[in-house]
Design an enzyme around this catalytic site. Structure first.
Site, short mmCIF file in Angstrom:
data_model
loop_
_atom_site.label_atom_id
_atom_site.label_comp_id
_atom_site.label_asym_id
_atom_site.label_seq_id
_atom_site.Cartn_x
_atom_site.Cartn_y
_atom_site.Cartn_z
N ASN A 151 -54.78 -4.13 -16.52
CA ASN A 151 -55.84 -3.18 -16.17
C ASN A 151 -55.71 -2.57 -14.78
O ASN A 151 -56.22 -1.49 -14.53
CB ASN A 151 -57.23 -3.84 -16.33
CG ASN A 151 -57.43 -5.00 -15.39
OD1 ASN A 151 -56.49 -5.70 -15.02
ND2 ASN A 151 -58.66 -5.23 -15.00
N LYS A 174 -44.12 -11.62 -13.49
CA LYS A 174 -44.20 -11.22 -14.90
C LYS A 174 -45.47 -10.39 -15.08
O LYS A 174 -46.58 -10.92 -15.08
CB LYS A 174 -44.22 -12.47 -15.77
CG LYS A 174 -44.84 -12.34 -17.14
CD LYS A 174 -43.93 -11.75 -18.16
CE LYS A 174 -44.60 -11.73 -19.53
NZ LYS A 174 -45.64 -10.69 -19.67
N GLY A 226 -56.19 -12.62 -15.27
CA GLY A 226 -56.23 -12.25 -16.69
C GLY A 226 -57.36 -12.98 -17.37
O GLY A 226 -58.34 -13.36 -16.72
N SER A 227 -57.20 -13.22 -18.65
CA SER A 227 -58.32 -13.78 -19.42
C SER A 227 -58.51 -15.26 -19.10
O SER A 227 -57.58 -15.96 -18.68
CB SER A 227 -58.06 -13.62 -20.92
OG SER A 227 -57.01 -14.47 -21.30
N GLY A 231 -55.62 -18.13 -18.59
CA GLY A 231 -55.69 -18.85 -17.32
C GLY A 231 -55.84 -20.36 -17.55
O GLY A 231 -55.18 -21.18 -16.88
N GLU A 248 -57.59 -15.99 -11.48
CA GLU A 248 -58.73 -15.07 -11.39
C GLU A 248 -58.96 -14.61 -12.82
O GLU A 248 -58.08 -13.99 -13.41
CB GLU A 248 -58.34 -13.93 -10.44
CG GLU A 248 -59.52 -13.36 -9.71
CD GLU A 248 -60.19 -12.29 -10.52
OE1 GLU A 248 -61.23 -12.62 -11.14
OE2 GLU A 248 -59.69 -11.18 -10.56
N CYS A 282 -62.36 -6.90 -14.48
CA CYS A 282 -63.08 -8.17 -14.53
C CYS A 282 -64.37 -8.07 -13.74
O CYS A 282 -65.29 -8.84 -13.95
CB CYS A 282 -62.21 -9.31 -14.03
SG CYS A 282 -61.64 -9.04 -12.38
N GLU A 377 -67.25 -11.68 -22.75
CA GLU A 377 -66.65 -10.55 -22.05
C GLU A 377 -66.18 -9.52 -23.08
O GLU A 377 -65.49 -9.86 -24.03
CB GLU A 377 -65.46 -11.04 -21.21
CG GLU A 377 -64.94 -9.98 -20.27
CD GLU A 377 -63.91 -10.52 -19.28
OE1 GLU A 377 -63.13 -11.41 -19.65
OE2 GLU A 377 -63.90 -10.02 -18.14
C1 UN1 Z 1 -62.11 -3.95 -8.47
O1 UN1 Z 1 -63.25 -4.34 -8.73
O2 UN1 Z 1 -61.89 -2.84 -7.97
O3 UN1 Z 1 -58.81 -7.79 -12.91
C2 UN1 Z 1 -60.94 -4.81 -8.68
C3 UN1 Z 1 -59.72 -7.26 -12.30
C4 UN1 Z 1 -60.01 -7.72 -10.89
C5 UN1 Z 1 -59.90 -6.64 -9.90
C6 UN1 Z 1 -61.11 -5.82 -9.76
N1 UN1 Z 1 -59.09 -8.77 -10.53
O4 UN1 Z 1 -60.35 -6.37 -12.81
#
Ligand code: UN1
Length: 474
Positions: A151, A174, A226-227, A231, A248, A282, A377
């Site tokens: 994304n 990766k 990622g998801s 994770g 994250e 996210c 989500e």
């Molecule tokens: C944002 O809010 O601009 O994967 C960045 C994601 C987050 C980054 C968001 N780690 O969407």
């Protein structure tokens, strides 16, 4: 014209000898953006060996020499921002403004991290014993596996790779295989900026290669975005190896609107938070909790804004919301909306969307909080809305989530804001602005199921990318 997907292993570009892979434009799915061949498990083994070797010299270069490479990378990304931004839009689907903006953001992240060389790198403590000082120094952790999502095909890689490199680590990276072209572009920029061979390798291909890198002997740590599912799998893979993982993961971020809020501002920001990048962040706003007394007024303002969105091909200058990333994502999000409607949800607002690409109409649904769409989500342009009678109930609803990444609170009451800072269970809190957005110089990351490990970005990132030695000097 189709671009070439290439692998970058130990300082060399290679075609890849794995299966055929390609990326397609989600706005025009018949259009192939980039094609080539996946990497193989042998490429991974070579990349880790090259990183292990290169890490020895890289950690010994002056931090300011490493900073010069990062600064040059930032300049190159800025020079190439228009071209790379267009490629990003073609491959990922976000609008051109968002695509070019993301490339510039990646440049900014490299520049911030270059600046780390000019900041303090350790701590000095007094000693309870005469004639002694206690000094804490930082060293690189070694070879880092970097696993990134589709994304933000260049900004998220930048915010993992830049801190890894400035602190003296080597990287085996990766990226998500549906956005390979931007990964190639970032590796090219680093190579052109003079990064020594082997310090960064790029491995493009199926998810199994990511697991291979994460668990490879010789890798010291894994950073992932990622998801929550993937994770968690990486955490399980790395636990018996005693290998640190920074993950994250998902979010189900709430916007919270109190009766004392500026409702016009709230409506603007909620729609940006929910619909920018087609909701595929996210940090996107995916739940809305409104105090009962202003719910009807807010609905009216939201309808106006949703109906004004222009959904379409992100390369068109009038378009404000692009497609979602793939046909699979389109089908999944559409079925989540349909399930919600079958379960009793009501459409508050919905934009028009074309049907000749992977489009999902931006949608606001009024839901029952027991419905899955309130908890799960969606990762698309869908906002689930409910109301609450007072501050306590509104906060209770906002906190009733397994996730805890970000939130947006709309109020003009300072005392309330201070209470909320204590009560909301999130890693990132926006007051009177949208739930997404992250500056490169401040910590970023969530609580609860949204993340594990030290925060990313800013000085916080060195908690993950370095280890400390506490030296008692007498
Ligand atoms: C944002 O809010 O601009 O994967 C960045 C994601 C987050 C980054 C968001 N780690 O969407």
């Amino acid at each position: 014209m189709t671009s070439k997907i290439r692998q970058f292993v130990g300082g060399e570009w290679r075609a890849g000898t794995g299966s055929a892979i390609e990326s397609r434009n989600p706005a025009r799915p018949h259009e192939v953006v980039a094609s080539g061949h996946a990497a193989t498990p042998d490429d991974v083994t070579e990349a880790v060996a090259a990183a292990t070797k290169a890490a020895q010299a890289w950690r010994r270069t002056l931090m300011h020499e490493r900073a010069a490479v990062l600064r040059r990378t930032a300049e190159l990304l800025e020079e190439r921002a228009d071209a790379l931004g267009l490629e990003l839009t073609l491959e990922e689907g976000k609008t051109l403004v968002e695509g070019i903006g993301e490339v510039r953001r990646a440049a900014e992240i490299f520049r911030f991290n270059a600046g780390q060389a000019d900041r303090e790198v350790g701590e000095v403590f007094a000693s309870p014993r005469r004639g002694e000082r206690i000094v804490v120094t930082r060293k690189p952790i070694g070879v880092v596996a970097v696993i990134t999502p589709w994304n933000f095909p260049i900004a998220i890689p930048a915010w993992k790779i830049a801190p890894a490199l400035i602190h003296g680590n080597a990287v085996v990276w990766k990226p998500a295989s549906i956005v390979p072209l931007l990964a190639v572009r970032l590796a090219e920029a680093l190579h052109d900026a003079g990064l020594p061979a082997g310090v960064l390798s790029l491995i493009i291909g199926p998810g199994a290669l990511g697991s291979q890198i994460a668990s490879a002997p010789g890798v010291h740590a894994v950073t992932f975005t990622g998801s929550t599912g993937i994770g968690t799998g990486l955490l399980q893979l790395c636990a018996p190896l005693r290998r640190p993982v920074q993950a994250e993961m998902g979010g189900k971020n709430a916007a919270v609107v109190f009766a004392d809020a500026d409702l016009e501002l709230a409506a603007d920001q909620i729609v940006l938070g929910a619909m920018r990048s087609t909701g595929q962040k996210c940090t996107a706003t995916s739940r809305l909790v409104v105090e009962d007394s202003v719910a009807e007024d807010l609905r009216t303002l939201l309808v106006q804004r949703i109906e004004a969105l222009v959904v379409g091909d992100g390369t068109r200058s009038d378009v404000t919301v692009g497609p979602v990333s793939s046909g699979g994502a389109q089908a999944e999000i559409t079925s989540m909306i349909d399930d919600a409607l079958r379960g009793g949800a009501r459409v508050v607002a919905q934009a028009e969307a074309p049907d000749d690409g992977h489009y999902v109409p931006p949608t606001i649904l009024e839901v029952d909080v027991r419905q899955p769409i309130w908890r799960e989500e969606v990762f698309g342009p869908v906002l689930a809305m409910t109301t609450g009678a007072d501050e306590d109930r509104v906060l209770e609803l906002a906190n009733a989530s397994e996730f805890g990444l970000s939130a947006a609170v709309f109020t003009s009451d300072l005392s309330r804001t201070l209470r909320i800072m204590d009560e909301l269970e999130v890693g990132v809190l926006h007051v009177n602005s949208e739930s997404a957005g992250a500056d490169p110089h401040v910590p970023f990351g969530g609580v609860k199921d949204s993340g594990i490990g030290p925060k990313e970005q800013g000085r916080a990132s060195r908690e993950f990318f370095t280890c400390t030695t506490t030296a008692y000097l007498r």
